[in-house]
Motif scaffolding. Sequence first.
Motif, PDB file in Angstrom:
ATOM      1  N   ASN A 110      -2.322  -7.000  12.380  1.00 26.36           N
ATOM      2  CA  ASN A 110      -3.661  -6.631  12.456  1.00 26.36           C
ATOM      3  C   ASN A 110      -4.668  -7.549  12.290  1.00 26.36           C
ATOM      4  OD1 ASN A 110      -3.144  -3.681  12.498  1.00 26.36           O
ATOM      5  ND2 ASN A 110      -2.672  -3.861  10.141  1.00 26.36           N
TER       6      ASN A 110
ATOM      7  N   PHE B 168      -3.406 -10.001   9.478  1.00 28.04           N
ATOM      8  CA  PHE B 168      -2.709  -9.133   8.385  1.00 28.04           C
ATOM      9  C   PHE B 168      -1.363  -8.970   9.104  1.00 28.04           C
ATOM     10  CE2 PHE B 168      -3.224  -4.110   6.697  1.00 28.04           C
ATOM     11  CZ  PHE B 168      -1.722  -3.919   6.707  1.00 28.04           C
TER      12      PHE B 168
ATOM     13  N   ASP C  94       0.816  -1.172  -0.164  1.00 30.45           N
ATOM     14  CA  ASP C  94       0.068  -0.079  -0.125  1.00 30.45           C
ATOM     15  C   ASP C  94       0.912   1.310  -0.010  1.00 30.45           C
ATOM     16  OD1 ASP C  94       0.747   0.158   2.678  1.00 30.45           O
ATOM     17  OD2 ASP C  94      -1.440   0.867   3.522  1.00 30.45           O
TER      18      ASP C  94
ATOM     19  N   LYS D 294       1.063   4.856   1.570  1.00 27.04           N
ATOM     20  CA  LYS D 294       0.363   5.725   2.657  1.00 27.04           C
ATOM     21  C   LYS D 294       0.323   7.282   2.621  1.00 27.04           C
ATOM     22  CE  LYS D 294       0.595   2.188   6.102  1.00 27.04           C
ATOM     23  NZ  LYS D 294       1.584   1.491   6.274  1.00 27.04           N
TER      24      LYS D 294
ATOM     25  N   GLY E 138      -4.812   7.141   5.310  1.00 25.72           N
ATOM     26  CA  GLY E 138      -5.241   5.750   5.484  1.00 25.72           C
ATOM     27  C   GLY E 138      -4.884   4.825   4.552  1.00 25.72           C
TER      28      GLY E 138
ATOM     29  N   ASP F 296      -7.074  -1.923   4.160  1.00 26.55           N
ATOM     30  CA  ASP F 296      -7.481  -1.126   3.248  1.00 26.55           C
ATOM     31  C   ASP F 296      -6.724   0.149   2.974  1.00 26.55           C
ATOM     32  OD1 ASP F 296      -9.461   0.325   1.949  1.00 26.55           O
ATOM     33  OD2 ASP F 296     -10.910   0.368   3.765  1.00 26.55           O
TER      34      ASP F 296
HETATM   35  N1  GLY Z   1      -3.424  -0.199   4.891  1.00 33.35           N
HETATM   36  C1  GLY Z   1      -3.058  -0.568   6.227  1.00 33.35           C
HETATM   37  C2  GLY Z   1      -4.030  -0.989   7.093  1.00 33.35           C
HETATM   38  O1  GLY Z   1      -4.912  -1.152   6.644  1.00 33.35           O
HETATM   39  O2  GLY Z   1      -4.008  -0.724   8.196  1.00 33.35           O
END
Ligand code: GLY
Length: 426
Positions: free
Chosen positions: A291, A275, A218, A220, A232, A296
């Motif tokens: 996580n 995650f 991702d 950020k 996010g 997301d």
């Molecule tokens: N994209 C990182 C998260 O969802 O924490």
Amino acid sequence: MKILLLGSGGREHALAWKLSQSTHCSQLFIAPGNAGTAGCGTNVDILPTQFEELKKFCVEQAVEMVVVGPEEPLVKGIYDFFAEDENLRNIAVIGPSKEGARLEGSKAFAKSFMLRHGIPTAAYKEFDLDNYEQGVAYLQAHPTPIVLKADGLAAGKGVIICQNPVEAMAEFELMIQQSKFGDASKKVVVEEFLTGIEVSLFVLTDGLHYVMLPEAKDYKRIGVGDKGLNTGGMGAVSPVPFVDKPFMKKIITRIVEPTIRGLAEENINYKGFIFLGVIKVKDEPYLIEYNCRLGDPETEAVIPRLRNDLGALLIAVSQQRLSDVKLEIDPRDTVTIVAVSKGYPGEYEKGFEIEGLDMIREDDAIVFHAGTRLEDGKTLTNGGRVLAITSFGKTISQAVEKSKAILEIVQSEGMYYRGDIGYEFY
Ligand code: GLY
Ligand code: AMP
């Protein structure tokens, strides 16, 4: 099977889109959902943390499975709330128990779990008011950069990378003495800074077995070239070119398998997604964070590549039959570009109409909604992250071009996006 999905972001629209295609899903509810999820099922006006209201709804509607999108209800114990209620205990909850969700809900718990199970991670110490002075001495002696992490949930803002001892000391004081993140920063994990490239990995486990979803990376920062403030998430790509077979094997043997074994050994109920935030230092993987949910915007890039029926997969999770399942993954690249409100991640206005949505054909790309709502038949912006546009391509740059073309058609006042998602891989 009647399924209730909790959450309202781009991740939940991607899950709703996929679940609505499942042959096992007779009816899909999304609480509270957004304008996009309304096209996949029925939105229900209940928040994911309103457990009593959710209970009433599940009983009334004879819901058989609850899929939890965000971390907050998990950390607050939604799994246990259902398991301990005689009217709810037959409903399969996809997500970990409260104890399992501590992998995300407490950084100190996550780090000690990693240590107990020999999982490679950055060296660390934990401090609170009781050993505050030791913390100050530790920070004075430690080279910088150094990473300070609020122990508890802090809406994704609780990690601060300090470039010098003065900054580190000031942040340390703010977090512990001044409750910068409320109770979440009563305890602080101080961690060695690792230099490397990051990748997000997604494990789906039934508590005994697991499958790996495709990995993603991702983006950020708000600005082109990874500059500017943290957000996010402005976009994602999947697969990630530097995650080759040998590196993946190291991740599996050193991180994934010890995690699943560790959960079972410690009798922690975990039927859901994990995650893994992994950093590649030279050629070695280190686990930066767990996580207890999907990422997301990574989900919006990952889920479209999954060819399996998601309903079938989640039934296998609830019945601890994941060992029978083999994932089928689309080999093409996906790129997700997130379109955000003007001003985000700072202050922004909501309520602008989004135009052009009816001109998109599904085979061009998938327009996932994040912060949107319906009003009088119009789709309005309703958050910082507004849309997540996912395209397939034979290459990452081809997929980027497709998502950008969609964002020429779908427009809203002041909407901004990064056109360089996946730039290192073009
Ligand atoms: N994209 C990182 C998260 O969802 O924490
Ligand atoms: P987290 O909230 O734990 O995801 O951390 C946010 C971000 O901080 C991560 O995605 C990394 O980019 C960065 N980070 C966290 N821990 C470290 C570390 N030990 N070394 C370098 N960067 C880190």
